[in-house]
Enzyme design. Structure first.
Site, PDB file in Angstrom:
ATOM      1  N   THR A 220      -1.429  -9.243  -2.295  1.00 18.37           N
ATOM      2  CA  THR A 220      -0.477 -10.116  -1.616  1.00 18.37           C
ATOM      3  C   THR A 220      -0.383 -11.458  -2.352  1.00 18.37           C
ATOM      4  O   THR A 220      -1.331 -11.867  -3.009  1.00 18.37           O
ATOM      5  CB  THR A 220      -0.992 -10.320  -0.179  1.00 18.37           C
ATOM      6  N   VAL A 249       2.419  -3.387  10.697  1.00 12.71           N
ATOM      7  CA  VAL A 249       2.664  -4.761  10.256  1.00 12.71           C
ATOM      8  C   VAL A 249       1.317  -5.463  10.137  1.00 12.71           C
ATOM      9  O   VAL A 249       0.492  -5.379  11.048  1.00 12.71           O
ATOM     10  CB  VAL A 249       3.582  -5.500  11.262  1.00 12.71           C
TER      11      VAL A 249
HETATM   12  N1  ASP Z   1      -3.042  -9.035   4.178  1.00 11.35           N
HETATM   13  C1  ASP Z   1      -2.206  -7.968   3.671  1.00 11.35           C
HETATM   14  C2  ASP Z   1      -1.958  -6.955   4.750  1.00 11.35           C
HETATM   15  O1  ASP Z   1      -2.881  -6.627   5.471  1.00 11.35           O
HETATM   16  C3  ASP Z   1      -2.801  -7.260   2.491  1.00 11.35           C
HETATM   17  C4  ASP Z   1      -3.216  -8.149   1.339  1.00 11.35           C
HETATM   18  O2  ASP Z   1      -3.604  -9.304   1.535  1.00 11.35           O
HETATM   19  O3  ASP Z   1      -3.150  -7.676   0.201  1.00 11.35           O
HETATM   20  O4  ASP Z   1      -0.852  -6.460   4.836  1.00 11.35           O
END
Ligand code: ASP
Length: 357
Positions: A220, A249
């Protein structure tokens, strides 16, 4: 004799007052004069990032992080507003297939892309987000449009797509997001019947919802900014988790979990096991600890990331209203970068001390 003692007491009292006054003025000076005019921190995901990664791949990430932090720093140097910096830097990272956001996003269990994003303005807590969008090239821009052009905060799936139609935001065929690397990742995750946090399919959720640490990272992207006017803003964008059930989500479009900004405290973007970041309201909790206890950003972030979450869950990047930068994570690595008006300019992957070029 009594006069003598009175004089001594007076001198001692004056000395004490003087010392206290000096301490107060120096701590005021610390917050006012040491405060950078602007500051920016960003992440490109956290997780188990092997130190043995191929040099070439490592350099690609370092270069991408450099490019992103340079763009943000240069915009801030030129006096850009925090929100514009957040949007532009996230857009740049959404365009880079190395990151799990925009092009290069991970795939759902149905081999599709469902993108989540959010943005928040620390001036007045205004906020916008989209969840589960499938044709929007830059979800961060649509999030900003939700914030600025609607009376709502979060649009999901079909409603978000229709809002995108009205806004005339740039659209793509879903195949635009496809990369062979993510497809391969999905195949591996499905073989193992796992829901994985970005890359190499090696970080997965245990039954209790926590990340297993073996060999993976999250991808992310997120940016937190303090601009020259003292305004804070933050934004986050993601494809979520490989093999996530369609409709899932994560924290990235949830204000208070994946993103938060309040001019009184800090701007935060999270990365990691979204379910845990939602359960612990991570981004808001950091802001609240600062507000209610007077803790610094790093102290507050440490309490939440290392005190509430479990090892391997992920981390945050943040900037406080005094320009303090925090990049705190409980996974072995986090792709990150920081810069400020005093010349700080760094890119790191593993522990704090590194400054990679
Ligand atoms: N926080 C993001 C999710 O759970 C994943 C990530 O941080 O790569 O969708």
């Amino acid at each position: 004799m009594i006069n003598h003692i009175t004089t001594l007491v007076l001198i001692a009292f004056s000395a004490l007052m003087l010392t206290t006054a000096c301490e107060e003025s120096s701590s005021m000076e610390n917050t006012e004069t040491d405060r950078p005019e602007y500051a920016i921190a960003l992440h490109g995901g956290a997780g188990v990032i092997s130190r043995d990664i191929d040099d070439e791949i490592r350099q690609e990430y370092v270069d991408a992080l450099h490019e992103a932090i340079r763009l943000g720093r240069d915009m801030l140097e030129d006096g850009a507003e925090a929100l514009d910096v957040v949007e532009q830097v996230v857009r740049l990272m959404e365009d880079n297939p190395l990151f799990n956001a925009g092009k290069g996003a991970v795939m759902t269990n149905e081999e599709k892309f469902e993108l989540d994003s959010s943005i928040m303005d620390g001036r007045d807590l205004s906020a916008g987000a989209v969840a589960g969008v499938t044709t929007v090239k830059h979800p961060i821009t649509l999030s900003r449009m939700v914030m600025e052009n609607s009376r709502h905060v979060l649009f999901a799936t079909e409603g978000a797509e229709r809002f995108a139609d009205e806004m005339g935001v740039e659209r793509v065929d879903p195949s635009y997001f496809h990369t062979e690397r993510r497809h391969e990742q999905l195949r591996r995750a499905q073989e193992r019947d796992e829901v994985q946090l970005d890359h190499s399919g090696e970080q997965s959720l245990n039954l209790d919802g926590h990340a297993q640490i073996d060999d993976a990272k999250f991808g992310t992207v997120g940016v937190a900014v303090l601009d020259r006017n003292g305004n804070l803003a933050a934004g986050t964008s993601t494809g979520g988790m490989t093999n996530k059930r369609f409709g899932r989500v994560g924290d990235s479009p949830i204000h208070g979990a994946g993103t938060y900004a309040n001019n009184e405290t800090c701007a935060i973007s999270s990365t990691g096991t979204g379910e845990e970041f939602i359960r612990h309201a991570v981004a808001f909790q950091i802001s609240a600890i600062m507000e209610y206890t007077g803790a610094t950003l790093n102290e507050a972030a440490d309490q939440v990331i290392n005190g509430k979450l479990q090892p391997g869950d992920g981390g945050i990047i943040g900037v406080s209203h005094t320009g303090e930068i925090a990049m705190v994570f409980n996974s072995p690595g986090m792709f990150r970068a920081a810069a400020d008006s005093r010349g700080r300019f760094e890119v790191s992957i593993w522990d704090e001390a590194e400054v990679l070029d």
